[in-house]
Design an enzyme around this catalytic site. Structure first.
Site, PDB file in Angstrom:
ATOM      1  N   LYS A   1       3.864   1.689  -1.189  1.00 20.54           N
ATOM      2  CA  LYS A   1       4.457   1.869  -2.516  1.00 20.54           C
ATOM      3  C   LYS A   1       3.494   2.641  -3.412  1.00 20.54           C
ATOM      4  O   LYS A   1       3.862   3.623  -4.057  1.00 20.54           O
ATOM      5  CB  LYS A   1       4.752   0.492  -3.130  1.00 20.54           C
ATOM      6  CG  LYS A   1       5.165   0.541  -4.586  1.00 20.54           C
ATOM      7  CD  LYS A   1       5.071  -0.856  -5.213  1.00 20.54           C
ATOM      8  CE  LYS A   1       5.405  -0.820  -6.673  1.00 20.54           C
ATOM      9  NZ  LYS A   1       6.823  -0.556  -6.936  1.00 20.54           N
TER      10      LYS A   1
ATOM     11  N   GLU B   1       0.821  -1.213   0.000  1.00 20.32           N
ATOM     12  CA  GLU B   1       0.000   0.000   0.000  1.00 20.32           C
ATOM     13  C   GLU B   1       0.858   1.268   0.000  1.00 20.32           C
ATOM     14  O   GLU B   1       0.522   2.256  -0.661  1.00 20.32           O
ATOM     15  CB  GLU B   1      -0.918   0.020   1.231  1.00 20.32           C
ATOM     16  CG  GLU B   1      -1.999  -1.060   1.235  1.00 20.32           C
ATOM     17  CD  GLU B   1      -1.529  -2.371   1.858  1.00 20.32           C
ATOM     18  OE1 GLU B   1      -0.299  -2.599   1.976  1.00 20.32           O
ATOM     19  OE2 GLU B   1      -2.386  -3.192   2.221  1.00 20.32           O
TER      20      GLU B   1
ATOM     21  N   HIS C   1      19.395   5.544 -11.286  1.00 20.94           N
ATOM     22  CA  HIS C   1      18.455   5.414 -10.168  1.00 20.94           C
ATOM     23  C   HIS C   1      17.690   6.707  -9.914  1.00 20.94           C
ATOM     24  O   HIS C   1      16.818   6.762  -9.060  1.00 20.94           O
ATOM     25  CB  HIS C   1      19.179   4.971  -8.898  1.00 20.94           C
ATOM     26  CG  HIS C   1      19.747   3.593  -9.039  1.00 20.94           C
ATOM     27  ND1 HIS C   1      21.080   3.372  -9.299  1.00 20.94           N
ATOM     28  CD2 HIS C   1      19.162   2.383  -9.022  1.00 20.94           C
ATOM     29  CE1 HIS C   1      21.274   2.069  -9.412  1.00 20.94           C
ATOM     30  NE2 HIS C   1      20.140   1.446  -9.248  1.00 20.94           N
TER      31      HIS C   1
ATOM     32  N   ILE D   1      23.063  -2.049 -19.831  1.00 21.61           N
ATOM     33  CA  ILE D   1      23.250  -3.125 -18.859  1.00 21.61           C
ATOM     34  C   ILE D   1      22.268  -4.274 -19.077  1.00 21.61           C
ATOM     35  O   ILE D   1      22.427  -5.351 -18.524  1.00 21.61           O
ATOM     36  CB  ILE D   1      23.169  -2.569 -17.421  1.00 21.61           C
ATOM     37  CG1 ILE D   1      24.107  -1.372 -17.274  1.00 21.61           C
ATOM     38  CG2 ILE D   1      23.497  -3.601 -16.375  1.00 21.61           C
ATOM     39  CD1 ILE D   1      25.566  -1.646 -17.617  1.00 21.61           C
TER      40      ILE D   1
HETATM   41  N1  GLN Z   1      20.662  -6.987 -16.587  1.00 23.22           N
HETATM   42  C1  GLN Z   1      19.951  -6.415 -15.496  1.00 23.22           C
HETATM   43  C2  GLN Z   1      19.140  -5.232 -15.969  1.00 23.22           C
HETATM   44  O1  GLN Z   1      19.577  -4.517 -16.793  1.00 23.22           O
HETATM   45  C3  GLN Z   1      20.881  -5.972 -14.393  1.00 23.22           C
HETATM   46  C4  GLN Z   1      20.128  -5.348 -13.256  1.00 23.22           C
HETATM   47  C5  GLN Z   1      20.937  -5.045 -12.016  1.00 23.22           C
HETATM   48  O2  GLN Z   1      22.103  -4.855 -12.065  1.00 23.22           O
HETATM   49  N2  GLN Z   1      20.328  -4.964 -10.884  1.00 23.22           N
HETATM   50  O3  GLN Z   1      18.074  -4.998 -15.494  1.00 23.22           O
HETATM   51 ZN    ZN Z   2      22.926  -2.837 -11.781  1.00 25.70          ZN
END
Ligand code: GLN
Ligand code: ZN
Length: 757
Positions: A20, A18, A697, A434
């Protein structure tokens, strides 16, 4: 009043997430402050009521927390970063007046970077790192906390036990922006707590809990001495009874340090510490954490009771959990689809509270009929788990016994580099991401519809294929060099694999807070792990068929597969890690057969499981590194193995990173000013590396100049032939708008730097 039964800390996000939902609504629309405030209030009230109704006589209360308890303490002490100071106070809808500054520190704003965030000890919970300097001045901003306490006391009286992050722990976890020592503020924080405790006492409270988990680690003698002095003064000045709580390791150092200081009680972790049972003659009470607060297995109640009885011969004992229940899901009850046998082996938050209550009654000879039944059910469950076929797989065991040291070795790096250069033909300073791209509402809706049976498998798959095609097209347009398929089909990087591996179980509602509003649903490893069939190969092919550029195969490494799961506690972690590694090794073979020449095995969590005490670290690193190498060393030399790490400080771990022997490692760096670079340089790091140049982030798009500068800084420490250009982490939590804009900046920075080489 003494304490007979309690828990060491409480979860905050809500049984159905909730908080969140209310947070994310507020971040989009700040006119919903009142709704956020009342959701948070309702959650703490319900939790307190539930704990007391279950028969516990004291309940930890950290106030209404809107993001993270360490950040709460930072705000409480008036130590939010200088850069957010100009943001106006928030008034009149029941939220703390510092709330917008608090969120600005946690998440950044359009113009301000966020504070660093890192793992809370060896857990997968993240706290916002306090940023201090020589000039920081502690100035209590406690009106919100005190009001929360007043409201709780109205509700539950003296059973309310406010919780604070201890001065030593708070400052040990802080960073300074000017190279000064955060511990210089120790006396000031103690002094502020003295004033705070007096105000808390005025609210009609009897006990206060001060968490000092840092005392389970090695602490310098000078800091220990000053901490002792601080607690002596605090205890003397206060009418409250002080409980000092440690967790995640041995409480002995805390007990030894603070015995006779006036501290009334110690709370200790007897699951991850306490190999030798403590004596606490210098305090009136021990809260024995015999119920595991961070794993999901049922407590062996007979064994726990025996421990409690032994302790009771030494002095007054209360029963508690090993740590806060923040780290486990709320309740087993909503899990209606779990394997029935495995379910009997489990205890989540609500069940653990019942265990504490039953143990406390048993210790005092007040066992009820319901307790008798719980004790009997527990005996049966423990027997069933020990002997179940579900936990043992003979084939896995045989293969594991046959593993040779050479299975963890690849060809020498020089040969690999030559073969990979010829095979991949990449420009200098290659750009990549990534793995994940934005998990849009459409993606999540398609998954939800598929789960509810509203669309069939073919329709769901088509939606994901379309998404992959879109992601490939966008990456080509951006001019990235090594592409990814974007991971749209993955709800979560661990859960996705756990659902396809034998020995793993996933849950439906078992959410745990990871940071802020982000929650995860860690799967449960209950038995030997194996791979019935390929897991990612089809998705790799979908992407690779759409482009001439190399596409990275994308896997989650063995340590992370453990760190973000609830693990078996009936065999060493290294054994489980190698089982996962063998499954991944087969997957890598299959990806190579399908044409993959770059394969990333993510290990974001490798730092997280690092034992808190130095003496325990080498053994961990040996199995952690060994399992990664077992997973990846089957790859022939022309195949480039990547890995990725985040959320942590890797400076002391650079030699571990290098032992993983991955051809390329991407590491989070932007949020902490690329601190990792100095370490890379000192270590003479010889493998490929991509220190992240965009902090993903935060929703903020970095300025061109910022990324140019980060990249220049990287080029000063890393040989250009080894340097990669990439973001800090995966992009699944981001939107497309900021993703595209930020990647344009990143690619442009790489191009400029290339020209200047
Ligand atoms: N490959 C994952 C992504 O790109 C790596 C995530 C992570 O490092 N927490 O979401
Ligand atoms: Zn990461």
């Amino acid at each position: 009043m003494s304490i007979n039964a309690t828990i060491a800390g409480v979860p905050r996000i809500g049984p159905d997430r909730e908080l969140k939902k209310a947070l994310e609504t507020y971040w989009k629309d700040s006119s919903t402050g009142r709704a956020l405030a009342s959701t948070a209030t309702r959650l703490v009230n319900d939790y307190t009521d539930g704990v007391l109704a279950a028969g516990l006589d004291s309940v930890a209360f950290s106030g209404r927390s809107f993001y993270d308890a360490t950040l709460d303490t930072t705000a409480l002490l008036g130590l939010l970063p200088e850069r957010v100071a100009d943001i106006d106070d928030h008034e009149n809808d029941g939220l703390p007046r510092y709330i917008d500054r608090y969120f600005a520190a946690a998440r950044g704003t359009k113009d301000l970077p966020a504070s660093a965030m890192t793992k809370w000890f060896d857990t997968n919970y993240h706290y916002i790192v306090p940023e201090l300097s020589k000039d920081s001045r502690v100035e209590l901003d406690d009106s919100a906390f005190l009001e929360d306490i007043r409201d709780q006391v109205t509700r539950a009286g003296k059973a309310v036990r406010p919780v604070l992050v201890g001065p030593l722990t708070f400052l040990s976890l802080s960073r300074t922006t000017d190279g000064s020592d955060a511990l210089d503020h120790l006396e000031d924080v103690f002094e502020a707590y003295t004033r705070l405790l007096a105000r808390i006492a005025d609210r009609g409270v009897e006990w206060v809990q001060i968490d000092e988990p840092v005392l389970v680690t090695e602490v310098a003698q000078d800091a220990l001495d000053r901490t002792r002095a601080g607690y002596e003064k605090l205890a003397q000045a206060s009418d409250l009874k002080i409980l000092v709580q440690t967790y995640f390791g041995d409480g002995d150092q805390a007990i030894k340090l603070l015995s006779g200081s006036g501290v009334a009680a110690f709370g200790v972790d007897l699951v991850y510490g306490g190999a030798e049972l403590p004596s606490w003659t210098g305090a009136e009470l021990l809260l024995a954490g015999v119920v595991d607060g961070r794993n999901v297995w049922r407590t062996d109640l007979d064994a726990a009771l025996k421990t409690l009885q032994t302790l009771a011969e030494r002095g007054p004992v209360g029963v508690s959990t090993s740590c806060s229940l923040l780290h486990v899901p709320y309740s087993l009850e909503p899990e209606t689809h779990l394997n029935e046998e495995v379910k009997t082996w489990l205890a989540f938050g609500a069940e653990k509270i019942q265990e504490v209550a039953a143990l406390s009654r048993a210790l005092r000879g007040e066992t009820t009929d319901a307790d008798e039944k719980l004790l009997e059910d527990t005996r049966q469950a423990i027997e069933s788990r020990k002997n179940s076929d579900l936990t043992h797989n003979a084939e896995v065991r045989k293969r594991q016994d046959a593993v040779q040291p050479s299975d963890r070795e690849r060809d020498p790096i020089a040969e690999r580099r030559e073969a990979q250069t010829a095979e991949l033909n990449l420009p200098p300073l290659p750009t990549t991401t990534i793995g994940s791209f934005p998990q849009t509402t459409e993606i999540r809706q398609a998954r939800a519809k598929f789960r509810k049976g509203e669309i069939d498998a073919a329709a769901y798959e088509q939606a994901m294929r379309d998404e992959v095609a879109d992601v490939i097209r966008r990456q080509e347009e951006l001019g990235l060099d090594v592409l990814v398929h974007g991971e749209p089909e993955r709800n979560d990087m661990v859960q996705y694999f756990s659902e396809q591996l034998d020995g793993y179980l996933s849950t439906e509602h078992a959410w745990v807070q990871s940071y802020g509003s982000r929650c995860v649903r860690p799967p449960i490893i209950f038995g030997d792990v194996s791979r019935p069939k390929p897991m990612t190969v089809e998705w790799y092919k979908v992407a690779a068929d759409l482009t001439d550029k190399p596409v990275k195969g994308m896997l989650t490494g063995p340590v992370t597969m453990l760190a973000w799961s609830f693990v078996r506690d009936d065999q060493p972690l290294g054994v489980t890690a190698d089982q996962v590694a063998l499954a991944l090794r087969d997957e890598i073979d299959d990806l190579i057969a399908a044409g993959a020449r770059v394969i990333q095995v993510d290990e974001p969590a490798i730092r997280e499981l690092l034992p808190l005490r130095k003496e325990d670290q080498p053994a961990y690193l040996e199995w952690a590194v060994g399992s990664f190498r077992l997973a990846t060393s089957g790859a022939e030399k022309k195949v480039q193995i990547h890995t990725h790490m985040c959320y942590s400080e890797f400076n002391e771990l650079i030699d571990t990173v290098s032992n993983l022997n991955a051809d390329v490692t991407s590491i989070e760096a932007a949020r902490n000013g690329m601190q990792v670079l100095a370490a890379l340089k000192d270590e003479g790091y010889e493998l490929g590396v991509g220190p992240g140049v965009w902090d993903i982030h935060s929703p903020r798009v970095p300025k061109q100049q910022e990324v140019d500068e980060l990249l220049s800084a990287a080029l000063e420490s890393v040989d250009p032939s080894l340097l990669w250009v990439n973001p800090d982490c995966g992009l699944k939590t981001r939107g497309w708008e900021e993703t595209t804009a930020s990647l344009e900046v990143l690619v442009s920075a790489a191009h400029t730097a290339r020209e200047n080489l």
